[in-house]
Each structure stands twice: as C-alpha cells, then as structure tokens.
Design a protein around this motif. Structure first.
Motif, PDB file in Angstrom:
ATOM      1  N   LYS A 405       4.885  75.791  75.421  1.00 23.52           N
ATOM      2  CA  LYS A 405       5.512  74.640  74.742  1.00 23.52           C
ATOM      3  C   LYS A 405       6.986  74.556  75.099  1.00 23.52           C
ATOM      4  O   LYS A 405       7.562  73.481  75.174  1.00 23.52           O
ATOM      5  CB  LYS A 405       5.345  74.783  73.216  1.00 23.52           C
ATOM      6  CG  LYS A 405       3.915  74.586  72.772  1.00 23.52           C
ATOM      7  CD  LYS A 405       3.864  74.310  71.277  1.00 23.52           C
ATOM      8  CE  LYS A 405       2.436  74.329  70.787  1.00 23.52           C
ATOM      9  NZ  LYS A 405       1.940  75.680  70.493  1.00 23.52           N
ATOM     10  N   LYS A 410       2.813  70.862  75.792  1.00 20.76           N
ATOM     11  CA  LYS A 410       2.382  71.010  74.395  1.00 20.76           C
ATOM     12  C   LYS A 410       0.894  71.323  74.311  1.00 20.76           C
ATOM     13  O   LYS A 410       0.461  72.058  73.453  1.00 20.76           O
ATOM     14  CB  LYS A 410       2.707  69.726  73.628  1.00 20.76           C
ATOM     15  CG  LYS A 410       4.206  69.527  73.459  1.00 20.76           C
ATOM     16  CD  LYS A 410       4.527  68.577  72.304  1.00 20.76           C
ATOM     17  CE  LYS A 410       6.015  68.341  72.238  1.00 20.76           C
ATOM     18  NZ  LYS A 410       6.489  67.339  73.213  1.00 20.76           N
ATOM     19  N   ASP A 411       0.112  70.734  75.223  1.00 20.48           N
ATOM     20  CA  ASP A 411      -1.335  70.969  75.190  1.00 20.48           C
ATOM     21  C   ASP A 411      -1.749  71.549  76.544  1.00 20.48           C
ATOM     22  O   ASP A 411      -2.353  70.878  77.371  1.00 20.48           O
ATOM     23  CB  ASP A 411      -2.038  69.624  74.911  1.00 20.48           C
ATOM     24  CG  ASP A 411      -3.523  69.824  74.703  1.00 20.48           C
ATOM     25  OD1 ASP A 411      -3.966  70.984  74.678  1.00 20.48           O
ATOM     26  OD2 ASP A 411      -4.240  68.813  74.576  1.00 20.48           O
ATOM     27  N   ASN A 414      -5.280  71.160  78.080  1.00 20.56           N
ATOM     28  CA  ASN A 414      -5.693  69.843  78.573  1.00 20.56           C
ATOM     29  C   ASN A 414      -4.708  69.239  79.576  1.00 20.56           C
ATOM     30  O   ASN A 414      -4.581  68.027  79.662  1.00 20.56           O
ATOM     31  CB  ASN A 414      -5.895  68.893  77.391  1.00 20.56           C
ATOM     32  CG  ASN A 414      -7.093  69.329  76.582  1.00 20.56           C
ATOM     33  OD1 ASN A 414      -8.179  69.531  77.118  1.00 20.56           O
ATOM     34  ND2 ASN A 414      -6.888  69.538  75.289  1.00 20.56           N
TER      35      ASN A 414
END
Ligand SMILES: Nc1ncnc2c1ncn2[C@@H]1O[C@H](COP(=O)(O)OP(=O)(O)OP(=O)(O)O)[C@@H](O)[C@H]1O
Length: 566
Positions: A405, A410-411, A414
């Motif tokens: 992060k 953040k993801d 994915n």
C-alpha cells in the motif's frame, strides 16, 4: 515363542539410491499428476540449458508431448547441446547421484539426480524403456548412437536393451520417455506455464513445444548471446564446516595443512594460515591426511573469528537487468517494466549470492483468473522457475513482508502485475532435493525486499505520472472548451473582432496546467520504443501458434507406440 526384535541376518539390508527414490519419489518432486509432469519438463530443460551454455551454444530445444490416452503420454525432448559420449549415456540416465556438476560452480543442476529421476518415474509408471539418441564430438568427428535401455533399480545402473549407430549431422541429445499417472495442464503449475516462465529467465533460448492437441508453440529468442560461463570458485572460509575441512584433507593432493588451506579456500593467504597456527597452536606443516576432527573444529572456529575479504564474485553470473527486461517484454508485452540486479553479498557468513528482480505492469502481466488479471510472483533460482512449494520459500516470505500500500498498490492481488525474482548462487540453499523453494536465510530475504521495494517505487512513479497525464488531459479539455467561449463572448461585449487565440491558448493551457500540477514545463520525453513483438501469429499468451505435423517424428523411429501393444 516367535523371536522379537531385529533378526540381523534376515532383516539387515541396504538400499541403493534408486531403491530409496523409488520408495520416496516425492523427494524428487514427483507428487501429484500435474506437478510430476512439470518436474520432468524442468529436469530435461535445465539439463539442456546447462549443457548448451557450458559448450557456448545458444539452446534450441524441441519438445513434443503426445497423449496416448488419458494420463498416458510420450515425451520427446531434443536439444542442440554437445551431446553425451556413449560411455556415459546410461550413467547419466540410470545412475542416481552421477553428474558433472558437483563443483563449486553456478549451474542449474547440483545433485546428479534429475535425469535418472525422470527415467525412474517413466519406468515406475509404464514399465517402458527409455530411448536416447546422443550425437557428440569425438576429436573432429561427430558420432551418433541410438540406445534403448532400462534402469536396474536394485543396482543403481542401466541395462542396455538395444544399440545401433546413428548417422549424426550435428550434436545434441534426444530422449523419449513414456509416463502414466501424469497430467498436462495449462494451470499455473502446469508444464506450459513452466516453459513460459523459463523463457523470461532465459531470453537467449528458443523452445519449440508441440502440445498434446498438436498445437506448436514457438517461443522465440529475445537475446542472441550465450550467457557468460561462471567460473568455478573456491569455498570461502566463512562458508565451510569442520566436516568440509575433513573432506578436503582426505581428498587433497597438497602435502601440508598450510598448502591445503591456501589452495582449497578463497581469500586464504600464507599469512592468514600463520595467524591460525598462532591462535590454535596447530602445526601447519603436518600432512593433511593426519587431520583430526578437533583440529578441523579449531580451525573453523578461527575462521569464524577472523575477518576476510568477501568471496570473489566472478563465480556468479546474473541474467542482467537488460536481459530480464527483454525476457519480460517478449513474453508479457507490458505497459511498464523495471528491473534490477543487486550487488553480490553473502549468506551463512560466506556463500555469495546475487538477487535480481523485475516488475512488469499492464499488458499481459499477471495471470488471468475468471477473466480478470491478477498479480503473479515468478520465483527463480539460477534462472530456473520454481513452480512449487511457494509457501516456505524465501522469495514468498520477502514479498509477503512488503507493505505494498505504501507504493500505491491498494489491491495488490487484483493488480495486473508480474513480479520476477531470481537468486543466483553457487550454492542455492534449497529446502529439499525437489529444489522448488529457497531457504529463508535472513540475508537473502533482506536482499529480495530491497530489490523489490526499489522496483515498487519505480512503478509508483509510473502510475503517478500516468494519473497526472490523465488529469492534465482532463483539465486541458476544460480550458479548450471554455476559453474560446469566453474569448468570443468578451469580443461580442467589447464589440471587437475575435482575435487569433489558438496558438496562445495552447501555450497558456500547458503553462497553467503545469503550474496547477506544480510541475516544471519541459519538453515531453519521448517514450522508449522496444521491438518486443518478434512473433508472427500469436495466441493469447503472445506465442506463435502453428498447426502441422511433428518434426520430431523423424528423429526417433516411431516404433515407440508399438510398445503399447506389447
Ligand atoms: N542434455 C544433456 N546434454 C549433455 N549432458 C547432459 C544432458 N543431460 C544431462 N547431462 C549430464 O548428465 C549429468 C546428470 O544429470 P542430472 O540431471 O541427473 O543431474 P544434474 O543436472 O547434475 O543435477 P540435478 O539433479 O540437480 O539436476 C549432468 O551433470 C550432465 O553432465
């Protein structure tokens, strides 16, 4: 009453290495149907690469996998390496712990188990013999031999069934093996993915692969240079144990402890040996064969206390960031790629290693799962993809410990991202004979973290720049839409004509936007072009797809299929 306990005459026995591995094939990595087949590909490909590179040849490998019926396959693997002299063919393929790589040298193979493990699995699952054609140089002549043999597990050797001369034109080895209870799969741990990853770490190689459905994939070379051959390096004093010293003492040709230590270890001068003699009181003029274990322990204890120069690093040849970049671009066609090769350092006090890493973002980076691109980690050791046992590996541990992060990811799961990490060492600390995971030595974990964090920062910069460019475009549109309206309305109010404003507007919007975004106004930097796409007709993975007949059919007589009717 029946006798209890061991009947020494009856029960006491000993296993040959082949017998041991027949009972414990999981220790060679042969567990599960998909994994077993991938390990076979791995063993044969790595051997071909090692052999080709040692001989200064750019590897060109043809692999064909035919499905006989469900879970029964014939595998033909052919390389353009130097070949194996006839006298050694059966030792290579039928004798466990036999090989040419038991030196302190960086190579993919280390144990002398790979080939014979594949023959053992083939024999255990089908009972079929192995067939090999080996073409090799003898003087100026190229000799060829075609052999059919089985493994004599009880005696850890081969039994020759047929032999004939083969009309050789060029050097190389072609082996044909049959397997049952294995499965070909496109999954992450399958054989196809193994080849794809191999090509990223080995952009100097070419692999042609015909899959069981007859599709031919050509993974083209992205780099035309054979990697520089690593030099054999002497062990560093900090990396040896008392037992290592005892083995050296047993096998050395040196006549004194002193000459043995200076000739068998790196960074060991006569002056350093004198210091050891002073600290331990050991007479360094004694004959090495007389060395006792307590003496070896005392010498190693001194090594631990002494300061030495770091081990020489010419034994380590990394892939190189430029080559990794070529490999990643060739296979992943990413939007952004960044790579790094760190400086050599040591683990366990004296074993040197280098960490290299690459990060590709966008394009075909990451893996498609349920039609979405997810992040993927590609682990390598000495250029070889490690496909299994990810959980316990130093690379996984290091990457897991990074707070992604902080780098704007953040993801992470994915994100369409491929992370490549390669550890180069003369002694990769594998966790098992299957060689699928690297021991999480603190120095190794640290280096991987440093390398990947640097790459993550580069990616963060790229994503930020991309976002800023988008923002710029959006704001530019606002200016371009409203400024003409304002100018035209102002002209109307002032009852004057509309001035020529386009050129001024272009300059003003650029400056105003730059100020808004807090940037310096500079000439736009041109994006670097790369000729990554050198394939003609590509499939979803970016590989050439052709249909047609097998080229390998002519290499080995196609009587292999007859064996099924036997
Ligand atoms: N295709 C090949 N061409 C030339 N030599 C080969 C080839 N395959 C194997 N060899 C030789 O056979 C030896 C034994 O190979 P094997 O795969 O059993 O062990 P290894 O590669 O030395 O170690 P590891 O078990 O760690 O893979 C090698 O050391 C090499 O000398």
């Amino acid at each position: 009453m029946a006798q209890q306990g061991i009947d020494w005459d009856e029960d006491f026995d000993r296993l040959t290495p082949s017998q041991f591995f027949r009972k414990n094939k999981q220790m060679l990595g042969f567990t599960g149907k998909i994994r077993s087949l991938t390990i076979v590909f791995h063993e044969l490909i790595t051997n071909s690469f090692d052999a080709c590179e040692e001989a200064g040849i750019l590897p060109d490998i043809d692999i064909e996998l035919k499905r006989v019926d469900k879970e029964h396959y014939i595998l033909r693997h052919k390389d353009n390496g130097p070949g194996i002299p006839e006298d050694y063919v059966m030792q290579v393929y039928c004798m466990m712990f036999a090989g040419s790589k038991f030196r302190n040298i960086q190579s993919r193979g280390q144990q002398g188990l790979g080939c014979s493990g594949c023959v053992l699995l083939s024999q255990m699952t089908t009972g079929k013999p192995a067939r090999v054609i080996s073409c090799y140089k003898e003087g100026d002549e190229i000799k060829g031999v075609k052999m059919k043999f089985q493994m004599d597990v009880e005696n850890n050797r081969g039994i020759l069934m047929e032999r004939e001369d083969y009309p050789a034109e060029s050097t190389g080895v072609c082996i044909e093996l049959q397997f049952k209870d294995v499965s070909y799969s496109l999954a992450e741990q399958g054989a196809f993915e193994y080849i794809r990853r191999t090509m990223i770490g080995n952009p100097h190689a070419k692999i042609t692969f015909r899959d069981p459905s007859g599709h031919k994939y050509i993974f083209k070379r992205a780099a035309d240079v054979v990697p520089v051959q690593p030099k054999e390096v002497l062990p560093h004093p900090k990396g040896v144990s008392a037992d290592d010293l005892m083995t050296m003492a047993k096998n050395t040709d040196s006549r004194r402890y002193k000459s043995m230590l200076t000739s068998s270890l790196s960074r060991m001068s006569a002056k350093r040996v004198d210091e050891i003699a002073e600290m331990t009181g050991i007479d360094m003029n004694k004959r090495p064969k007389a060395m006792t274990f307590p003496e070896a322990e005392a010498i190693v204890h001194c090594f631990k206390k002494m300061k030495f120069m770091a081990p020489p690093t010419d034994g380590l040849i990394p892939i190189g960031s430029e080559q990794i970049e070529k490999g990643m671009k060739q296979i992943l066609h990413p939007e952004f790629v960044t790579t790094i090769t760190r400086k050599p350092v040591t683990y366990a006090g004296g074993v040197s290693f280098i960490i290299e890493a690459g990060l590709a973002y966008g394009g075909n980076s990451g893996r498609v799962v349920n039609e979405k691109r997810k992040s993927e980690i590609m682990r390598f050791a000495n250029r070889v993809p490690l496909t299994f046992d990810a959980g316990s590996c130093a690379i996984t541990e290091a990457l897991k410990s990074i707070d992604w992060k902080r780098y704007g990811l953040k993801d992470m799961d994915n994100t369409p991202l491929t992370l490549f990490v390669n550890i180069i060492s003369t002694q990769v600390p594998y966790l098992s004979t299957g060689k699928q995971s690297v021991s999480p030595e603190p120095e190794i974990v640290h280096e991987i973290r440093q390398a990947t964090m640097k790459l993550a920062r580069q990616l963060q910069k790229h994503i930020r720049a991309k976002r800023a460019a988008k923002e710029k475009e959006k704001r530019s549109k606002v200016f371009e839409e409203y400024v003409p309206v304002i100018i035209e309305e102002a002209a109307k109010l002032g009852e004057t004509g509309v001035p020529e404003y386009q050129e001024v507007l272009a300059k003003v919007t650029k400056r105003a936007l730059a100020e808004l975004l807090g940037e310096k106004v500079e000439e736009e930097e041109e994006e670097e072009e790369y000729d990554a796409i050198i394939m003609e007709e590509v499939d979803e993975f970016g590989h050439v797809v052709e249909q047609g007949n097998s080229t390998l059919d002519n290499f080995i007589d196609d009587d292999a299929d007859d064996d099924f009717e036997e």
